[in-house]
Design an enzyme around this catalytic site. Structure first.
Site, PDB file in Angstrom:
ATOM      1  N   TYR A  62       0.812  -1.220   0.000  1.00 54.73           N
ATOM      2  CA  TYR A  62       0.000   0.000   0.000  1.00 54.73           C
ATOM      3  C   TYR A  62       0.849   1.275   0.000  1.00 54.73           C
ATOM      4  CZ  TYR A  62      -4.560  -2.264   0.835  1.00 54.73           C
ATOM      5  OH  TYR A  62      -5.718  -2.990   0.728  1.00 54.73           O
ATOM      6  N   LYS A  87       4.728 -14.768   0.588  1.00 46.00           N
ATOM      7  CA  LYS A  87       4.704 -15.154  -0.829  1.00 46.00           C
ATOM      8  C   LYS A  87       6.154 -15.068  -1.314  1.00 46.00           C
ATOM      9  CE  LYS A  87       2.712 -16.463  -4.588  1.00 46.00           C
ATOM     10  NZ  LYS A  87       2.110 -17.824  -4.736  1.00 46.00           N
ATOM     11  N   ASP A 144      -1.429 -18.053  -0.973  1.00 47.30           N
ATOM     12  CA  ASP A 144      -2.429 -18.812  -1.749  1.00 47.30           C
ATOM     13  C   ASP A 144      -2.887 -20.044  -0.969  1.00 47.30           C
ATOM     14  OD1 ASP A 144       0.220 -19.592  -2.136  1.00 47.30           O
ATOM     15  OD2 ASP A 144       0.031 -19.991  -4.280  1.00 47.30           O
ATOM     16  N   ASP A 201      -5.534  -7.487   4.137  1.00 45.82           N
ATOM     17  CA  ASP A 201      -6.811  -6.940   3.659  1.00 45.82           C
ATOM     18  C   ASP A 201      -7.661  -8.051   3.057  1.00 45.82           C
ATOM     19  OD1 ASP A 201      -8.788  -5.041   2.747  1.00 45.82           O
ATOM     20  OD2 ASP A 201      -7.943  -5.337   0.743  1.00 45.82           O
ATOM     21  N   ASP A 250     -11.400 -10.238   4.654  1.00 39.04           N
ATOM     22  CA  ASP A 250     -12.754 -10.400   4.106  1.00 39.04           C
ATOM     23  C   ASP A 250     -13.111 -11.892   4.119  1.00 39.04           C
ATOM     24  OD1 ASP A 250     -13.163  -7.659   3.613  1.00 39.04           O
ATOM     25  OD2 ASP A 250     -14.098  -8.039   1.658  1.00 39.04           O
TER      26      ASP A 250
HETATM   27  C1  IPM Z   1     -10.221  -2.086   4.387  1.00 39.34           C
HETATM   28  C2  IPM Z   1     -10.529  -1.486   3.041  1.00 39.34           C
HETATM   29  C3  IPM Z   1      -9.417  -0.521   2.618  1.00 39.34           C
HETATM   30  C4  IPM Z   1      -8.099  -1.279   2.591  1.00 39.34           C
HETATM   31  C5  IPM Z   1      -9.678   0.152   1.261  1.00 39.34           C
HETATM   32  C6  IPM Z   1     -10.946   0.972   1.287  1.00 39.34           C
HETATM   33  C7  IPM Z   1      -8.518   0.951   0.784  1.00 39.34           C
HETATM   34  O1  IPM Z   1     -10.706  -2.500   2.092  1.00 39.34           O
HETATM   35  O2  IPM Z   1     -10.056  -1.339   5.363  1.00 39.34           O
HETATM   36  O3  IPM Z   1     -10.204  -3.317   4.503  1.00 39.34           O
HETATM   37  O4  IPM Z   1      -7.803  -1.954   1.607  1.00 39.34           O
HETATM   38  O5  IPM Z   1      -7.370  -1.193   3.579  1.00 39.34           O
HETATM   39 MN    MN Z   2     -10.751  -4.506   2.914  1.00 32.52          MN
END
Ligand code: IPM
Ligand code: MN
Ligand code: NAD
Length: 352
Positions: A138, A188, A221, A245, A249
């Protein structure tokens, strides 16, 4: 004690909907369990504010934020405003400017919540991801050459420093000592021979200081597969910015919904305010309908209360969320229910 000052950036989409309810829950808990009050300072910074004023953070905004004890954020991001304004003008600079290098993201399978994975018992998935939050993939370093033409070239550089890797890994090991004493490092290094090889080297060095903690190194992976195949094996996970990140999810959905996933963006030295926000975004697809699950924001505000040393209130909020989920009477559609955002908060307050 004087009231802690909390900056609120509700932001866009469902951000304001879930933040409003989480604040009601926090106020109820703090009133009952810590006999104090919280001073919420609502800042209108959002895509709408940008469209009105031409900026998302006013000129004195960062100095203003720095005067708070913590920041509570909903989400930023709108289909009609570029990410350069929202994500790169507010969210990501905040994590860097305030050196919030520990992005803590728990994932727990609550009783009453159905995982999309079959046969998972309550509590069987219980992990805590330490995501590096200030550098890695990032880092805003790079550029474009010949933009707007088919000769365009884009360079996007990832930055891995020994210091950056070491501090997130030490935080993860310290966290593991308070849990099941297991750390999985996500790498990775088979494909990325500089940054990720440094990551692995630092992990091996830091691990030497924690002989009581079991360590594992897993390619990202394969880790994605194991988050689905056998999520029970994970306790503490330490990952770079991008890998953390994506995997959070995944950890959110295997524990039922992104609508339950909380996070803390911590500056452990407390030189700057830490920031607390749900893992999810502004969810434009359900914004304005009153059906967003507020519990990710509620569990994030519980982490905020812990950070302010209001642990009794933080615990009370988490217990109340567990009760609401177990009872199963007030659940939003993402969890298979019909309740509104406000009704879930009402039930949580009643449980407090
Ligand atoms: C998160 C979000 C952010 C990230 C985005 C909005 C840049 O996805 O906080 O998980 O990738 O950190
Ligand atoms: Mn995110
Ligand atoms: P998202 O998390 O907003 O939504 C993904 C899916 O999850 C959608 O189907 C949405 O309806 C659902 N969802 C999310 N939160 C929910 C909740 N509380 N209750 C029920 N369902 C929920 O991700 P996206 O659609 O990829 O991103 C939308 C915008 O949000 C983008 O502009 C993105 O950049 C931004 N974003 C911001 C943050 C942040 O500010 N921290 C985090 C992630 C994404």
């Amino acid at each position: 004690m004087s009231s802690p000052r909390i900056a609120v950036i509700a932001g866009d989409g469902i951000g304001p909907e879930v933040i409003e309810q989480a604040i009601r829950v926090a106020d109820a808990a703090v009133h009952k369990y810590d006999q104090t009050a919280l001073a919420w300072n609502h800042l209108p910074w959002s895509s709408e504010y940008y469209k009105r004023t031409g900026h998302i953070v006013p000129a004195d905004g960062w100095d203003l934020l720095a005067q708070h004890d913590a920041i509570f954020l909903g989400a930023v991001g709108s289909p009609d405003v570029p990410d350069t304004v929202t994500v790169h003008g507010l969210l990501l600079p905040m994590r860097r400017k305030f050196d919030q290098y520990v992005n803590l993201r728990p994932a727990y399978l609550f009783e009453g919540v159905t995982s999309p994975l079959s046969g998972k018992k309550p509590g069987s998935i219980d992990m805590l991801v330490y995501r590096e939050n200030t550098e890695g993939e990032y880092a805003p370093i790079g550029g474009r050459l010949y933009p707007g033409t088919t000769d365009d070239i884009a360079i996007q550089t990832a930055v891995f420093t020994w210091r950056g890797c070491e501090r997130i890994m030490r935080a993860a090991f310290e966290g593991a000592r308070k849990r099941r004493k297991k750390v999985h490092s996500i790498t990775k290094s088979n494909a990325l021979p500089y940054g990720m090889v440094l990551w692995d080297e630092v992990f091996r060095e830091v691990a030497k200081d924690y002989p009581d903690v079991q360590t594992y190194s897993l390619l990202v992976d394969a880790a994605a597969m194991d988050f689905v195949r056998k999520p029970e094996i994970f306790d503490v996970v330490v990952a770079s910015n991008l890998f953390g990140d994506i995997l959070t999810d995944l950890s959110a959905i295997v524990t039922g919904s992104v609508g339950l996933a909380a996070s803390a963006n911590l500056n452990p030295e407390r030189k700057y305010p830490s920031m607390f926000e749900p893992v999810h975004g502004s969810a434009p697809d359900i914004a304005g309908k009153g059906i967003a699950n507020p519990l990710a924001a509620v569990l994030s505000v519980a982490m905020l209360l812990d950070h302010l040393h209001l642990e009794k209130s933080g615990q009370a909020v988490r217990r109340a969320v567990a009760t609401v989920l177990k009872e199963g009477k007030a659940l939003t559609p993402d969890l298979g229910g019909k309740a509104t955002t406000r009704e879930v908060a009402d039930a949580t307050i009643a449980a407090i």
